[in-house]
Design an enzyme around this catalytic site. Sequence first.
Site, PDB file in Angstrom:
ATOM      1  N   TYR A   1     -11.249   2.244  -1.618  1.00  0.00           N
ATOM      2  CA  TYR A   1      -9.846   1.843  -1.766  1.00  0.00           C
ATOM      3  C   TYR A   1      -9.685   0.353  -1.464  1.00  0.00           C
ATOM      4  O   TYR A   1      -9.039  -0.392  -2.214  1.00  0.00           O
ATOM      5  CB  TYR A   1      -8.996   2.686  -0.817  1.00  0.00           C
ATOM      6  CG  TYR A   1      -7.538   2.314  -0.769  1.00  0.00           C
ATOM      7  CD1 TYR A   1      -6.635   2.857  -1.673  1.00  0.00           C
ATOM      8  CD2 TYR A   1      -7.057   1.439   0.201  1.00  0.00           C
ATOM      9  CE1 TYR A   1      -5.280   2.535  -1.616  1.00  0.00           C
ATOM     10  CE2 TYR A   1      -5.711   1.109   0.264  1.00  0.00           C
ATOM     11  CZ  TYR A   1      -4.832   1.658  -0.645  1.00  0.00           C
ATOM     12  OH  TYR A   1      -3.508   1.326  -0.592  1.00  0.00           O
ATOM     13  N   ILE A   2     -10.284  -0.112  -0.384  1.00  0.00           N
ATOM     14  CA  ILE A   2     -10.186  -1.529  -0.001  1.00  0.00           C
ATOM     15  C   ILE A   2     -10.878  -2.411  -1.027  1.00  0.00           C
ATOM     16  O   ILE A   2     -10.373  -3.477  -1.396  1.00  0.00           O
ATOM     17  CB  ILE A   2     -10.776  -1.725   1.407  1.00  0.00           C
ATOM     18  CG1 ILE A   2      -9.853  -1.085   2.447  1.00  0.00           C
ATOM     19  CG2 ILE A   2     -10.982  -3.208   1.715  1.00  0.00           C
ATOM     20  CD1 ILE A   2     -10.469  -0.963   3.819  1.00  0.00           C
TER      21      ILE A   2
ATOM     22  N   SER B   1       0.831  -1.203   0.000  1.00  0.00           N
ATOM     23  CA  SER B   1       0.000   0.000   0.000  1.00  0.00           C
ATOM     24  C   SER B   1       0.862   1.246   0.000  1.00  0.00           C
ATOM     25  O   SER B   1       1.872   1.309   0.728  1.00  0.00           O
ATOM     26  CB  SER B   1      -0.899   0.024   1.242  1.00  0.00           C
ATOM     27  OG  SER B   1      -1.750  -1.096   1.283  1.00  0.00           O
TER      28      SER B   1
ATOM     29  N   TYR C   1       0.275 -10.673   4.211  1.00  0.00           N
ATOM     30  CA  TYR C   1       0.397  -9.348   4.804  1.00  0.00           C
ATOM     31  C   TYR C   1       1.007  -9.552   6.180  1.00  0.00           C
ATOM     32  O   TYR C   1       1.018 -10.672   6.697  1.00  0.00           O
ATOM     33  CB  TYR C   1      -0.976  -8.670   4.896  1.00  0.00           C
ATOM     34  CG  TYR C   1      -0.928  -7.175   5.101  1.00  0.00           C
ATOM     35  CD1 TYR C   1      -0.293  -6.354   4.179  1.00  0.00           C
ATOM     36  CD2 TYR C   1      -1.530  -6.586   6.208  1.00  0.00           C
ATOM     37  CE1 TYR C   1      -0.254  -4.977   4.348  1.00  0.00           C
ATOM     38  CE2 TYR C   1      -1.501  -5.208   6.398  1.00  0.00           C
ATOM     39  CZ  TYR C   1      -0.860  -4.411   5.463  1.00  0.00           C
ATOM     40  OH  TYR C   1      -0.818  -3.049   5.643  1.00  0.00           O
TER      41      TYR C   1
END
Length: 254
Positions: A182-183, A42, A206
């Site tokens: 955005y997600i 990100s 992640y």
Amino acid sequence: MRETLPDESAVTIDPAAYEALPFSDRCGEIWRRGEHLLIGVSPGNSYFSHRRISELIGWGRELFERIDIVHADLHVEAQFEAFGYTAEHALRRAAKEVKTTARRIARGIEEAGGPDGVRAHALSDFAGHPAYRRLHRRTVDALRTDRVFREAAEGMARGFLAARMDEGLAPNEPQLAAGIRYIAAELPFFLDTPSLLGVPTSVSCYHLQLPLTPVLFGRDEGLRAAAGQGYAVVRPAAPSGPAPAAVMQPARAA
């Protein structure tokens, strides 16, 4: 284990430097197949320095046949606008963050010995991909109809936005909406990376457990990940002491 040619410029990786915790037994089975690892990056996230990216590549090469790195570049400007930036200023700030992220990834790949078995993409590269569009539509529909999914997405957006806000403040409705957009743009890679990248199976990783993980990988109804999609927390290993029993150690067969 993949064979790579020696490269004196590449970062030397201790195979125990990182630990992986697949979310479920099925995620663990996909992990052990070692076919594909997806690293999502990100913009504005200081965790993903070029050094970290290089280390993750070097570590992942010992476990997976192929690695893809995807960095988000969609709806970044909407978040800046929601925080009061003018449209023009928001576009400039977003472009700067995305460009910096792309440079970090490129430098990380270079320091890991080059692109052997590694590819880098911007999220926007997939905007016209039929599978991406289908998965994104499913995500948007689920935000309207799936309460559990919607609440988890909002929780994830609040956590993401908190990094841009003063301590103790909560996002307002426009800020939350921008965070969810955005997600939603990233979620196709949590749902079905194999259909997007043409790999048999894939593990998205992640360094934190996300609020959406149990929703997408731990239930039998609503929006959930495809059968060939796994998820794992991949993080720096503890400096000392035995690894937790659930940690998947680098043990992929030759």
